[in-house]
Design an enzyme around this catalytic site. Structure first.
Site, PDB file in Angstrom:
ATOM      1  CE  LYS A 193       6.667  -7.756  -1.380  1.00 29.80           C
ATOM      2  NZ  LYS A 193       7.679  -8.277  -0.087  1.00 29.80           N
ATOM      3  CB  SER A 238       7.915  -7.985   3.356  1.00 28.01           C
ATOM      4  OG  SER A 238       6.872  -7.496   2.934  1.00 28.01           O
TER       5      SER A 238
END
Ligand code: ADP
Length: 837
Positions: free
Chosen positions: A765, A722
């Site tokens: 996140k 990611s």
């Protein structure tokens, strides 16, 4: 000073010795035996021996019935023994281990304060067979050994290995003592043996006794055979027990006395029938054993476990949902969804009376309140709370115990937890269930599955206890840092509740309303000493970087500790100086700041607003800030990009830095890059090369430069790929010398052609991005649907931009788009293999 000469050693013994009277036992030289000493004169003699050189004279009583013997009741020949070991028992008795050294004769009994003493002389010159043996003597001795062999064989009460030690013995006198010591005959007969003046007489007497005893044993055996047929097994057992009692009596100790407390405990314990039956059986076994036998200790520990486990004690549940809700709120700010789900569970429990549904599993970073929620659930229900950490357990036996045959075996952690809780229905927190490991020792996950399964946990069996134990009343709650580590079958049994971590605003409330008051109280600070909002914010932003509040709690505790310490020092100085009574508050205020570095807490000591720890005081209390925030200076933002990672510790902001320096096409990776992250880095480089012309770069740029990609130290991200678009953005920013925006964070995997692929952990996140004060988050279009599930504050605080391609990422993340070059074709085909790892 008399000298006693043995086969192995010569002893100089004092001529005056404390005397212990033996009621029904005769000691022999070379014999090492435990003895229970209980009569006051004997205890006094033992004490005298301990204070002296450790020798005792053991004299047998002529009449075993006499409780309080005088010197006339004692034989005049006895054995000098050395005290090897003494242990005092709680009832005042002493258990000693003695070694017989040699025979001595009493010359004179002496008056002593308590108990007897005597002056002695050796009974024989030496306790070894010196001189040559005649053929007759040898034949006699051999015959005696043969008879003894047979005797041991027939007499169950003498251990078989005695025969081998006797037959290995080369010294005739020593072997005579060994044989005599092991005969189960009347003390008077043994005394006669002890007083044998020479070897032929000794052996003659031994033969006489052995022949007679063997005859009796043979008759007994015959009788036994008949009796055995007649008696059913119960009777037989009591018959044997009687025999054993006699032996123990002979040995001077009655193990029944030893274990009487334990037996009383077994009787009074509230045990279910199967546990009671087992406890009684073990107790019976124990009573037959010598108390110092290792086996006895094993059984004793086992019985302690049966008695220590809660079998029937339970707490009454308080199942009022409002009450539970109030308790959860009392200790926890926010977490509304989590609390709701917990209350649902409690509601079900109150309606159905039992929980057959899935186990609650709280998943989140350290310090988000999983453990303290567990504790509050227990408090709300009025149950006990136990926590067992499963981190690193790889052996099934840690859950379920080791079998008793295993040395040092104990029950597993489940029963250990139950014992600690002391009740059958605690709230049982299985901490770090995602950290269970698995190896050749069996699968601890499978054992846990049984623990958690309501069908099976009514009859949970621990390998050590070997008794069914009912766990069905226990309320299990599990915790984990990440879902990924939880074994599949376990996950299926659990209802997952995620705690995504706190925003700064939430942390602020938690710090001011919960953590500070708690720490201030713990450190004994006056109630009006406050932590100012500014200071709390500064601690959150500049001294911690975490999803939870554990570090925050630690920093706050440190502030409180320092304040308390300074207060104490100041008060002490004031008292020492005999100055006016210290005003603790004034002291406090003074303590809150360094003398030179005046902040809000210094100033006027009497003003009440000065009672709070200000932002400026932190440097003195906590040292320089640990986190300064990222550079907002545009000049410094070329080659930097802000990524979002998902780690064990929750969501984190990841600053990726790329430097391009003259070189020969090398790519270097530093920092916490896992292998997966490396792949992302190479994908990013390949993408940059394929888009070189569009981005205004020389298509051969890579041949003359080295690319250095750095991701700062920190927790290793769980989801390597990611970071792909972040690395690519930093790289292109560095190559094109275009700064990136300081408020844009991103997450997404990149393909070689620049497409952005979906990632995990978006919620965590996003919380991290908000915490760091960022305003925009670029996320893969494929993740856009998850925005629906975001907490309200997150949606309100961040601008989410779903993206499909790297071009879109660059448009959002760079301060301007680089101009394309016109003189080159777009093809990146000439970019070959030069860029290497
Ligand atoms: P975890 O088990 O998730 O690692 P803990 O339960 O040990 O975290 O929490 C760490 C500390 O933070 C505890 O002192 C706890 O009371 C406090 N805490 C965590 N979340 C909250 C909250 N929402 N409100 C108040 N205190 C909290």
């Amino acid at each position: 000073m008399p000298t006693l000469i043995r086969v192995d050693q010569t002893y100089e013994i004092p001529d005056r010795l404390p005397v212990v009277a033996l009621r029904d036992l005769v000691y022999f030289p070379y014999m090492v035996l435990p003895l229970l000493i209980g009569r006051p004169p004997s205890l006094a003699a033992l004490e005298a021996a301990e204070q002296g050189e450790g020798y005792l004279l053991l004299l047998a009583q002529e009449n075993v019935q006499v409780e309080d013997p005088s010197k006339d009741d004692l034989h005049r020949v006895g054995v000098v023994a050395q005290v090897l070991e003494v242990s005092r028992l709680p009832d005042g008795n002493a258990r000693v281990v003695l070694e017989g050294i040699g025979r001595c004769k009493v010359r004179r009994f002496l008056k002593s304060e308590a108990g007897f003493a005597a002056t002695v002389e050796p009974f024989v010159a030496r306790e070894r067979a010196d001189g040559r043996e005649s053929k007759e003597d040898e034949a006699l001795a051999r015959g005696v050994l043969r008879l003894f062999h047979e005797y041991v064989h027939l007499c169950d009460r003498v251990p078989d290995d005695v025969v081998s030690s006797v037959s290995l013995e080369s010294d005739r006198l020593r072997s005579a003592h060994l044989v005599a010591g092991h005969l189960l005959v009347l003390p008077s007969e043994k005394q006669e043996l002890l007083e044998s003046p020479d070897l032929p007489l000794y052996y003659g007497l031994l033969r006489e006794i052995l022949v007679r005893e063997l005859e009796i044993l043979r008759i007994e055996e015959k009788l036994d055979d008949q009796i055995r047929l007649q008696l059913d097994s119960d009777h037989r057992q009591s018959y044997l027990q009687e025999q054993l009692k006699a032996i123990h009596h002979e040995l001077g100790a009655d193990p029944k006395d030893e274990w009487s407390d334990l037996a009383a405990e077994v009787v009074s314990a509230s045990l279910p029938p199967h546990a009671r039956e087992r406890a009684e059986r073990e107790l019976n076994r124990l009573e037959k054993l010598n108390p110092i036998a290792p086996e006895a200790a094993v059984i004793r520990t086992y019985l302690d476990w049966i008695l220590g486990l809660p079998w029937t004690e339970r707490r009454e549940d308080n199942l009022q949902v409002e009450h539970a809700s109030a308790i959860l709120d009392e200790a926890h700010y926010g977490l509304d969804e989590v609390k709701d789900r917990i209350l649902d569970h409690i509601a079900v429990l109150s309606l159905v009376g039992e929980l057959n549904g899935p186990i609650l599993c709280l998943v989140g970073a350290p310090g988000v309140g999983k453990t303290s929620l567990g504790r509050s659930i227990a408090l709300a229900l009025g149950r006990e709370f136990v926590r067992v950490s499963l981190g690193g357990i790889r052996d099934e036996a840690e859950i379920r115990g080791h079998r008793r045959t295993y040395v040092g075996a104990l029950p597993g952690r489940v029963l250990q937890g139950m014992r600690r809780s002391g009740t059958t229905n605690p709230v049982f927190l299985l901490d770090e269930i995602d950290k269970l490991a698995r190896d050749f020792h069996g699968d601890p996950g499978a054992a846990l599955l049984e623990v958690l399964d309501p069908e099976q946990n009514k009859t949970f069996t621990d390998h050590y206890l070997e008794l069914e134990y009912d766990l069905s009343d226990v309320l299990f709650v599990a915790t984990a840092n990440t879902l990924a580590g939880i074994p599949g079958p376990l996950r299926d049994r659990m209802e997952i509740i995620r705690l995504p971590g706190y925003l700064d605003t939430e942390k602020l409330v938690i710090a001011l309303r919960f953590l500070w008051p708690h720490q201030a109280m713990r450190h004994g600070l006056p109630t009006d000493v406050d932590l100012s909002e500014g200071a709390a914010k500064a601690i959150i932003r500049r001294y911690t970087r975490e999803a939870g509040v554990r570090e925050l709690d630690r920093r706050i505790s440190r502030v409180a500790r320092k304040l308390a310490r300074r207060t104490a020092d100041r008060v002490r100085t004031t008292v020492d100086d005999e100055a006016a009574t210290a005003d603790i508050h004034a002291t406090m205020i003074d303590a809150g700041a360094p003398a030179a570095d005046a902040g809000t807490a210094t100033g006027d000591k009497s003003s009440s607003e000065a009672q709070s720890v200000g932002e400026d005081d932190l440097k003195a209390l906590l040292g320089p800030p640990l986190y300064l925030g990222r550079s907002m200076d545009e000049d410094e933002r070329s080659g930097m990009a802000i990524g979002l990672a998902w780690t064990e510790a929750g969501g984190e902001v990841l600053d990726v830095e790329v430097a391009v320096v003259p070189g020969s096409g090398q790519v270097q990776l530093t920092g916490t890059l896992g292998d997966v992250m490396k792949e992302s880095a190479f994908a990013a480089v390949t993408y940059a090369r394929s888009r070189a012309t569009r981005l205004g770069l020389d298509p051969k740029f890579h041949q003359d430069v080295d690319i250095h990609i750095h991701i700062p130290e920190g927790a290793t991200p769980k989801d390597g790929p990611s970071a792909g678009i972040t690395i690519a953005t930093a790289l292109i920013s560095a190559l094109t010398k275009t700064p990136t925006r300081a408020d844009v964070a991103m997450t997404g995997e990149i393909t070689l052609r620049g497409r952005v692929l979906a990632v995990g952990g978006l919620k965590e996140k996003a919380v991290a991005a908000l915490r760091e004060g960022l305003s925009k988050v670029l996320l893969p279009m494929a993740n856009a649907a998850e925005l629906e599930l975001m907490p309200k504050e997150v949606i309100a605080g961040l601008n989410f931009v779903p993206v499909r391609t790297m071009d879109e990422v660059l448009t959002e993340a760079l301060t301007s788009m680089p101009e394309a070059r016109r003189s080159y074709s777009e093809s990146g085909s000439s970019v070959g293999t030069h860029l290497s790892q």
